[in-house]
Scaffold this motif. Structure first.
Motif, PDB file in Angstrom:
ATOM      1  N   LYS A  53       0.829  -1.207   0.000  1.00  0.00           N
ATOM      2  CA  LYS A  53       0.000   0.000   0.000  1.00  0.00           C
ATOM      3  C   LYS A  53       0.866   1.260   0.000  1.00  0.00           C
ATOM      4  O   LYS A  53       0.515   2.265  -0.627  1.00  0.00           O
ATOM      5  N   LYS A  54       2.007   1.185   0.686  1.00  0.00           N
ATOM      6  CA  LYS A  54       2.909   2.332   0.721  1.00  0.00           C
ATOM      7  C   LYS A  54       3.475   2.603  -0.670  1.00  0.00           C
ATOM      8  O   LYS A  54       3.647   3.764  -1.069  1.00  0.00           O
ATOM      9  N   CYS A  55       3.773   1.555  -1.406  1.00  0.00           N
ATOM     10  CA  CYS A  55       4.270   1.732  -2.769  1.00  0.00           C
ATOM     11  C   CYS A  55       3.211   2.356  -3.672  1.00  0.00           C
ATOM     12  O   CYS A  55       3.512   3.238  -4.488  1.00  0.00           O
ATOM     13  N   ILE A  56       1.971   1.898  -3.527  1.00  0.00           N
ATOM     14  CA  ILE A  56       0.889   2.442  -4.356  1.00  0.00           C
ATOM     15  C   ILE A  56       0.645   3.913  -4.026  1.00  0.00           C
ATOM     16  O   ILE A  56       0.377   4.735  -4.914  1.00  0.00           O
ATOM     17  N   GLU A  57       0.756   4.281  -2.755  1.00  0.00           N
ATOM     18  CA  GLU A  57       0.537   5.672  -2.360  1.00  0.00           C
ATOM     19  C   GLU A  57       1.591   6.606  -2.942  1.00  0.00           C
ATOM     20  O   GLU A  57       1.304   7.783  -3.194  1.00  0.00           O
ATOM     21  N   ASN A  58       2.794   6.111  -3.179  1.00  0.00           N
ATOM     22  CA  ASN A  58       3.869   6.942  -3.713  1.00  0.00           C
ATOM     23  C   ASN A  58       3.996   6.853  -5.232  1.00  0.00           C
ATOM     24  O   ASN A  58       4.860   7.522  -5.808  1.00  0.00           O
ATOM     25  N   SER A  59       3.155   6.038  -5.879  1.00  0.00           N
ATOM     26  CA  SER A  59       3.216   5.925  -7.336  1.00  0.00           C
ATOM     27  C   SER A  59       2.862   7.226  -8.061  1.00  0.00           C
ATOM     28  O   SER A  59       3.425   7.490  -9.136  1.00  0.00           O
ATOM     29  N   PRO A  60       1.958   8.091  -7.549  1.00  0.00           N
ATOM     30  CA  PRO A  60       1.702   9.357  -8.261  1.00  0.00           C
ATOM     31  C   PRO A  60       2.931  10.244  -8.388  1.00  0.00           C
ATOM     32  O   PRO A  60       3.040  11.012  -9.359  1.00  0.00           O
ATOM     33  N   LEU A  61       3.861  10.167  -7.448  1.00  0.00           N
ATOM     34  CA  LEU A  61       5.087  10.963  -7.548  1.00  0.00           C
ATOM     35  C   LEU A  61       5.929  10.523  -8.743  1.00  0.00           C
ATOM     36  O   LEU A  61       6.506  11.355  -9.453  1.00  0.00           O
ATOM     37  N   VAL A  62       5.988   9.209  -8.955  1.00  0.00           N
ATOM     38  CA  VAL A  62       6.739   8.697 -10.106  1.00  0.00           C
ATOM     39  C   VAL A  62       5.990   8.989 -11.408  1.00  0.00           C
ATOM     40  O   VAL A  62       6.592   9.349 -12.427  1.00  0.00           O
ATOM     41  N   TYR A  63       4.669   8.865 -11.363  1.00  0.00           N
ATOM     42  CA  TYR A  63       3.869   9.102 -12.567  1.00  0.00           C
ATOM     43  C   TYR A  63       3.941  10.562 -13.002  1.00  0.00           C
ATOM     44  O   TYR A  63       3.864  10.862 -14.201  1.00  0.00           O
ATOM     45  N   ALA A  64       4.102  11.481 -12.052  1.00  0.00           N
ATOM     46  CA  ALA A  64       4.254  12.897 -12.401  1.00  0.00           C
ATOM     47  C   ALA A  64       5.530  13.128 -13.198  1.00  0.00           C
ATOM     48  O   ALA A  64       5.547  13.917 -14.156  1.00  0.00           O
ATOM     49  N   ALA A  65       6.620  12.432 -12.826  1.00  0.00           N
ATOM     50  CA  ALA A  65       7.862  12.542 -13.588  1.00  0.00           C
ATOM     51  C   ALA A  65       7.710  11.936 -14.983  1.00  0.00           C
ATOM     52  O   ALA A  65       8.283  12.445 -15.958  1.00  0.00           O
ATOM     53  N   VAL A  66       6.929  10.853 -15.090  1.00  0.00           N
ATOM     54  CA  VAL A  66       6.690  10.235 -16.398  1.00  0.00           C
ATOM     55  C   VAL A  66       5.875  11.170 -17.283  1.00  0.00           C
ATOM     56  O   VAL A  66       6.144  11.311 -18.491  1.00  0.00           O
ATOM     57  N   GLN A  67       4.877  11.844 -16.726  1.00  0.00           N
ATOM     58  CA  GLN A  67       4.087  12.791 -17.505  1.00  0.00           C
ATOM     59  C   GLN A  67       4.941  13.950 -18.009  1.00  0.00           C
ATOM     60  O   GLN A  67       4.766  14.421 -19.137  1.00  0.00           O
ATOM     61  N   LYS A  68       5.860  14.411 -17.182  1.00  0.00           N
ATOM     62  CA  LYS A  68       6.771  15.471 -17.602  1.00  0.00           C
ATOM     63  C   LYS A  68       7.669  14.990 -18.730  1.00  0.00           C
ATOM     64  O   LYS A  68       7.988  15.750 -19.664  1.00  0.00           O
ATOM     65  N   PHE A  69       8.074  13.712 -18.673  1.00  0.00           N
ATOM     66  CA  PHE A  69       8.891  13.132 -19.737  1.00  0.00           C
ATOM     67  C   PHE A  69       8.106  13.071 -21.048  1.00  0.00           C
ATOM     68  O   PHE A  69       8.634  13.407 -22.123  1.00  0.00           O
ATOM     69  N   LEU A  70       6.846  12.659 -20.988  1.00  0.00           N
ATOM     70  CA  LEU A  70       6.024  12.577 -22.198  1.00  0.00           C
ATOM     71  C   LEU A  70       5.803  13.954 -22.811  1.00  0.00           C
ATOM     72  O   LEU A  70       5.820  14.116 -24.044  1.00  0.00           O
ATOM     73  N   LYS A  71       5.607  14.954 -21.972  1.00  0.00           N
ATOM     74  CA  LYS A  71       5.430  16.315 -22.477  1.00  0.00           C
ATOM     75  C   LYS A  71       6.690  16.805 -23.160  1.00  0.00           C
ATOM     76  O   LYS A  71       6.630  17.441 -24.229  1.00  0.00           O
ATOM     77  N   GLN A  72       7.850  16.506 -22.580  1.00  0.00           N
ATOM     78  CA  GLN A  72       9.111  16.910 -23.184  1.00  0.00           C
ATOM     79  C   GLN A  72       9.340  16.192 -24.503  1.00  0.00           C
ATOM     80  O   GLN A  72       9.886  16.783 -25.465  1.00  0.00           O
ATOM     81  N   SER A  73       8.926  14.943 -24.597  1.00  0.00           N
ATOM     82  CA  SER A  73       9.075  14.193 -25.840  1.00  0.00           C
ATOM     83  C   SER A  73       8.238  14.801 -26.960  1.00  0.00           C
ATOM     84  O   SER A  73       8.675  14.897 -28.111  1.00  0.00           O
ATOM     85  N   LEU A  74       7.014  15.220 -26.633  1.00  0.00           N
ATOM     86  CA  LEU A  74       6.159  15.846 -27.651  1.00  0.00           C
ATOM     87  C   LEU A  74       6.736  17.181 -28.099  1.00  0.00           C
ATOM     88  O   LEU A  74       6.679  17.518 -29.299  1.00  0.00           O
ATOM     89  N   LEU A  75       7.298  17.937 -27.188  1.00  0.00           N
ATOM     90  CA  LEU A  75       7.901  19.212 -27.570  1.00  0.00           C
ATOM     91  C   LEU A  75       9.123  19.006 -28.461  1.00  0.00           C
ATOM     92  O   LEU A  75       9.364  19.787 -29.396  1.00  0.00           O
ATOM     93  N   ASP A  76       9.887  17.939 -28.188  1.00  0.00           N
ATOM     94  CA  ASP A  76      11.056  17.646 -29.041  1.00  0.00           C
ATOM     95  C   ASP A  76      10.620  17.199 -30.430  1.00  0.00           C
ATOM     96  O   ASP A  76      11.299  17.499 -31.420  1.00  0.00           O
ATOM     97  N   ASP A  77       9.483  16.490 -30.529  1.00  0.00           N
ATOM     98  CA  ASP A  77       8.993  16.058 -31.844  1.00  0.00           C
ATOM     99  C   ASP A  77       8.512  17.243 -32.672  1.00  0.00           C
ATOM    100  O   ASP A  77       8.675  17.260 -33.905  1.00  0.00           O
ATOM    101  N   GLU A  78       7.909  18.226 -32.031  1.00  0.00           N
ATOM    102  CA  GLU A  78       7.407  19.379 -32.757  1.00  0.00           C
ATOM    103  C   GLU A  78       8.528  20.293 -33.236  1.00  0.00           C
ATOM    104  O   GLU A  78       8.406  20.955 -34.253  1.00  0.00           O
ATOM    105  N   SER A  79       9.619  20.338 -32.476  1.00  0.00           N
ATOM    106  CA  SER A  79      10.728  21.230 -32.842  1.00  0.00           C
ATOM    107  C   SER A  79      11.629  20.614 -33.914  1.00  0.00           C
ATOM    108  O   SER A  79      11.505  19.480 -34.282  1.00  0.00           O
TER     109      SER A  79
END
Length: 288
Positions: free
Chosen positions: A262-288
């Motif tokens: 349960k402790k791992c699941i509670e901290n998964s949003p912190l990791v997922y936030a970094a993944v979302q930032k990575f996906l956003k950066q990837s889209l910006l690199d594709d557009e440029s």
């Protein structure tokens, strides 16, 4: 060698921790940390791969890459689902400490991680999109400061996404260590259960498993928390499901293991936030 690399603006090859003597005080200092470390993910680390990323969490540094899909020439039967092949490599200088890790032990750990990752991503990647083909997954651990398996799941998930392969959901990895304190310090007898704490995203010293009993510990050891088990959870945040679970060591009870998950699941949003930032950066690199 590290001096020459630094003069060229490149990261050092060897970890500075190898030149420091091992001290149990370092274990006690790291044990005081119970929060997840910050994660940095950078896309397109390897230009010749279909998708890759570089992940850094604390002093843990991992490079993940995806190649293929390539045609499976050995199979004569038409298979509607593709295969996954994983190669997990830990650098000889990755483990903290003055001594280099034993090659046979490292190969055994890498083999276990490869099987675990293949089975995990077979349920996450849509393999019907590349029938009779094989998708190659590669993980290179540059420095191991804890949570290598969990961070490898996150890094590979980002690399597969950057490669344009369809997945049922993003996979994030979170791990924690069950830290058990000394029985004499807590005022407990041998028949009573020792008190425990759960360290989320432990460092290498925290997740090093120790099976010392209370009678074997010295007066200095009584004040230090010892890791008895390490739990790694691969979580799918959008569908709210556990994709995979790994438990290494001896957990005091089933209730403690459930609390760690349960402790791992509670901290998964912190990791997922970094993944979302990575996906956003990837889209910006594709557009440029």
């Amino acid at each position: 060698m590290s001096v020459l690399l630094n003069s060229r603006g490149l990261p050092p090859t060897f970890s500075w921790k190898q030149f420091l003597p091992s001290d149990k005080k370092t274990v006690m200092e790291h044990s005081n940390r119970r929060g997840h470390r910050k994660i940095f993910i950078s896309p397109r680390m390897i230009s010749k791969s279909r998708g890759s990323c570089y992940l850094e969490c604390g002093n843990t540094k991992i490079v993940a890459a995806v190649y293929g899909p390539r045609e499976n020439l050995k199979s004569d039967v038409m298979v509607m689902e593709g295969k996954l092949s994983c190669q997990f490599v830990i650098s000889p200088f990755a483990t903290p400490g003055a001594e280099v890790a034993d090659e046979r032990d490292t190969q055994k750990v890498c083999s276990d991680y490869e099987t675990f990752i293949e089975e995990c991503f077979c349920s996450v990647v849509d393999r019907t999109k590349f029938p009779k083909s094989t998708l190659d997954l590669t993980v290179l651990v540059l420095e191991n400061d804890g949570g290598v398996l969990a961070h490898s799941l996150t890094a590979l998930s980002c690399a597969i996404t950057s490669a344009g392969m369809e997945m049922h959901d993003m996979l994030v990895g979170v791990n924690c260590a069950v830290m058990v304190g000394g029985g004499d310090e807590k005022g407990l007898t041998d028949g009573e259960q020792e008190e425990f704490e759960i360290a989320v995203d432990p460092c290498f010293e925290d997740e090093t498993i120790s099976y010392q009993t209370g009678s074997d510990r010295t007066e200095v050891d009584q004040k230090i928390l010892f890791s008895t088990s390490v739990v790694t959870v691969g979580y799918l945040p959008n569908v709210n499901q556990i994709a995979t679970l790994s438990h290494n060591g001896q957990c005091p009870s089933g209730q403690v293991l459930s609390t760690a998950v349960k402790k791992c699941i509670e901290n998964s949003p912190l990791v997922y936030a970094a993944v979302q930032k990575f996906l956003k950066q990837s889209l910006l690199d594709d557009e440029s």
